[in-house]
Design an enzyme around this catalytic site. Structure first.
Site, short mmCIF file in Angstrom:
data_model
loop_
_atom_site.label_atom_id
_atom_site.label_comp_id
_atom_site.label_asym_id
_atom_site.label_seq_id
_atom_site.Cartn_x
_atom_site.Cartn_y
_atom_site.Cartn_z
N GLU B 73 42.18 46.95 46.45
CA GLU B 73 43.64 46.97 46.34
C GLU B 73 44.17 48.39 46.47
O GLU B 73 45.26 48.60 47.01
CB GLU B 73 44.09 46.36 45.01
CG GLU B 73 43.83 44.86 44.90
CD GLU B 73 42.37 44.51 44.62
OE1 GLU B 73 41.59 45.42 44.26
OE2 GLU B 73 41.99 43.34 44.79
N HIS B 142 43.99 34.56 37.39
CA HIS B 142 44.68 34.02 38.57
C HIS B 142 46.03 33.42 38.19
O HIS B 142 46.51 32.52 38.84
CB HIS B 142 43.83 32.94 39.26
CG HIS B 142 42.54 33.46 39.82
ND1 HIS B 142 41.40 33.57 39.07
CD2 HIS B 142 42.22 33.91 41.06
CE1 HIS B 142 40.42 34.06 39.82
NE2 HIS B 142 40.89 34.27 41.03
#
Lengths: 373, 337
Positions: B73, B142
């Site tokens: 990321e 998530h």
């Protein structure tokens, strides 16, 4: 001739100024004098800024004394104004050698109206669009992934520019450094990574920083060549960096160059007594003897074109005058108004910032009611 | 400037799309419109993204424009910053909002600050798209809603659509604007939210909310994944004779204070709904502004319905999320104050 992954730093000129391999033809006495002048200018700039700091006219400064060959040599290896640079916070010798004006750097250090960055960052974090010299960030290694992206854009756009990303040895421990190196390698981006290894991250020595024998060998893990250079030998720096930069430009992908050098002064004014705290006088003396400026002077002597002491003294005085004039010119422009605090946060000023600006205006003019916009 | 329901600004065919189809279409149109636009992230190429938000884009535009990146990321966001500085218009996908951590420094130290710190010499107009929120049995890696972290950082714009129409229009506005935009996609609405979307070009202005339902008894304010439940709560209240006005913020930074204050000054009551943990929730700022500006006109305290201050659970996600009953109960509490 120029091999990656050498066990010793590549060197052309010995510490006592003797060429230890054939001096490339371009290193005429004229060029060497020019390089010498740029290095002295950076060195004297350091001294003057430390004085300004002591006078309280600026609040932070990170010296680069001892690292001039690396930075001036890097500037000489680029196409200035064409290539892009994502620098780190000790790169004023690089900036000066790339043509960022004394006034621009001094203005940023003083935070005056003449500051291109508009007084937004602590001193010594300048940036200049004219040279594609991206505004410096304090956040260690955070310039590395963006530099990879900048190079990816150059590849995408099909331009023959390269991106240069500089950092110290400490930065190579940050996750962002590894992420950026890996990204550039995977993308085959034209990025030249230059580690200005001055062996100390504030007070932490390279040996505590990593178990890798050197920084440049880390390049292997990212599928790019790593070069090891004597960062105090400006001939070696220019020879290697020019060669590597053109390889990067010609589509060979990224590369890492480690310039082994030394920070003679403290990290910043925050650790002014480096010798007392964390390193020995012996070590500093050992590196003072490897001074990159003295090495060029000795080389010129060897070539039968010595610079005389008077010339150096004049150069020193000229630089001091140049800094003094820049300081006066910068201070004459005054401090930026508070209004600019609300500009450049976004492309346009949103309503909530307009309201906060109006509140501050009222407070400044003594007409505020309460404590919030 | 408020419409009861956003009206398509473009002539042309209107189809029913899901929220994720609208997102894909927005990227497709922007890639076609502007050579500087690229889409990248983990698995966005041949795979089309783990939710298929980028499905078909690489096939249409090639690996040059739509490409997979290393699993990092920090690299994805950082590369987007560098590309934007060099003149491109990157759309970066972070696979899940829960994984923004490694890219956090790039977002707050580089993307959010480069315009400011360089005095406007260098800018980073970019979009970071990321699926967020719960309700899909994702457990706490998530399902999170990290928007408040980013709303707290000056220099970033933060948006979260809840309808297909807004998803397309906000994304196109984000790609064309001059700022870094964090574009949260409420993943539980990817396929659950369906609506009319014009085939043509239009944008939804960042910073403008929308009134989803008009009412005079209280104002229900939400954004993103909770909106269908907010509307269900409003319907349940309507069956009891209570008319709730429903506002979808759509943008958190900047947020539409004018619209919110106009509505709450009319109704005198506000119930704020989000699924992010309650403490330091962005809605705290909304509540703060309401009480500051409308203190004398409030008929009840501003109520907040939010997620609990626990990590997002797995088995218990149905009780974690503020459903219509909890939202309606908060409304009743406000009405009975």
């Amino acid at each position: 001739m120029i091999q990656p992954f050498t066990s010793d730093p590549l060197r052309w000129v010995s510490e006592d100024g003797q060429p230890i391999r054939e001096l490339p033809a371009r290193f005429t006495p004229e060029l060497l004098r020019e390089l010498h002048r740029e290095m002295v200018r950076a060195r004297e700039f350091d001294k003057k800024l430390v004085t300004l700091l002591r006078q309280g006219r600026t609040t932070f400064y990170a010296q680069a004394s001892g690292m001039e060959a690396t930075q001036v040599g890097l500037a000489r290896s680029l196409r200035i104004g064409h290539d892009w640079v994502w620098p780190y916070y000790r790169d004023h010798a690089l900036g000066l050698a790339m043509g960022v004006s004394m006034l621009d750097i001094v203005s940023q250090c003083l935070g005056t109206n003449s500051d291109l960055c508009r007084g937004r960052q602590m001193p010594h974090h300048f940036g200049s669009a004219a040279q594609n010299f991206v505004s410096i960030s304090s956040s260690i290694a955070s310039q590395v992934p963006p530099a990879a992206g900048n190079a990816m854009a150059q590849k995408y756009l099909g331009v023959d520019e390269i991106t240069v990303c500089t950092f110290g040895d400490g930065a190579t421990s940050e996750g962002d450094w590894h992420a950026g190196m890996n990204m550039a390698g995977a993308a085959g981006a034209p990025c030249l990574f230059v580690c200005e290894n001055n062996q100390w991250a504030i007070s932490t020595h390279l040996r505590e920083q990593t178990a890798s024998e050197t920084i440049h060998i880390k390049a292997k893990a990212y599928g790019m060549p790593g070069y090891y250079v004597d960062g105090n030998d400006i001939v070696a720096v220019i020879e290697v960096l020019s060669h590597v930069a053109e390889g990067v430009r010609s589509g060979q992908g990224p590369a890492l160059v480690e310039c082994l050098t030394y920070r003679v002064g403290s990290h910043s004014n925050a650790d002014a007594d480096a010798e007392k705290n964390y390193r020995t006088r012996e070590e500093v003396n050992e590196w003072l003897a490897r001074d990159p400026i003295v090495r060029v002077e000795r080389l010129l002597e060897h070539l039968g074109a010595p610079i005389d002491a008077g010339e150096i003294a004049e150069l020193t005085r000229a630089t001091h005058r140049e800094v003094d004039e820049a300081v006066l010119a910068a201070e004459a422009t005054g401090q930026p108004d508070w209004q600019i605090m609300f500009e450049d946060v976004y492309a346009d000023i949103p309503v909530h910032l307009r309201e906060q600006e109006a509140f501050l205006r009222a407070e400044q003019t003594g007409t505020a009611v309460g404590g919030r916009a | 400037m408020t419409a009861t329901q956003s009206k398509p600004a473009a002539a042309g065919e209107t189809r029913t799309l899901t929220l994720i189809q609208a997102i894909t279409e927005a990227m497709h149109e922007e890639l076609a419109r502007d050579e500087r636009v690229v889409v990248f992230g983990e698995d966005v190429g041949a795979r089309g993204g783990v939710f298929l938000a980028t499905a078909g884009l690489q096939a249409s535009f090639g690996k040059h424009r739509v490409f997979d990146t290393p699993l990092s990321e920090a690299s994805i966001v950082g590369a987007a910053v560098g590309m934007a500085v060099r003149g491109m218009r990157p759309i970066a996908e972070i696979q899940f909002a829960d994984y923004m951590g490694p890219g956090f420094d790039q977002i707050i130290s580089q993307a959010a600050k480069i315009r400011y710190r360089s005095g406007g010499q260098f800018t980073a107009p970019l979009v970071i798209r990321t699926p967020s929120g719960g309700g899909v049995k994702g457990g706490h890696h998530h399902s999170q809603s990290p928007e408040s972290y980013f709303a707290h950082t000056p220099g970033l714009k933060v948006v979260m659509p809840s309808t297909p129409y807004d998803a397309k229009g906000l994304l196109k506005a984000a790609v064309r604007g001059g700022d870094p935009v964090i574009y949260f996609e409420p993943k539980r609405l990817y396929r659950a939210a369906k609506g009319e979307v014009p085939a043509g070009d239009y944008t939804v202005e960042i910073g403008k909310g929308a009134v989803r339902r008009e009412g005079s008894d209280l104002t229900l304010i939400g954004y993103g994944g909770v909106m269908p439940d907010v509307e269900r709560a409003a319907q349940a209240l309507a069956a009891e004779g209570v008319q709730a006005e429903v506002i979808d913020l759509r943008s958190l930074v900047p947020w539409d204070r004018e619209l919110v204050l106009e509505s709450v000054s009319k109704t005198g009551r506000a119930v704020l709904v989000s699924e992010a943990p309650r403490t330091a929730n962005f809605m705290g700022e909304v509540a703060y502004v309401i009480q500051e500006q409308l203190f004398d006109g409030l008929l009840s305290p501003v109520m907040q319905v939010a997620g609990f201050d626990t990590p997002y659970p797995y088995v218990q996600d149905k009780v974690y999320l503020p459903g219509p009953n909890r939202i309606a109960a908060a409304c009743v509490q406000a009405l009975n104050y």
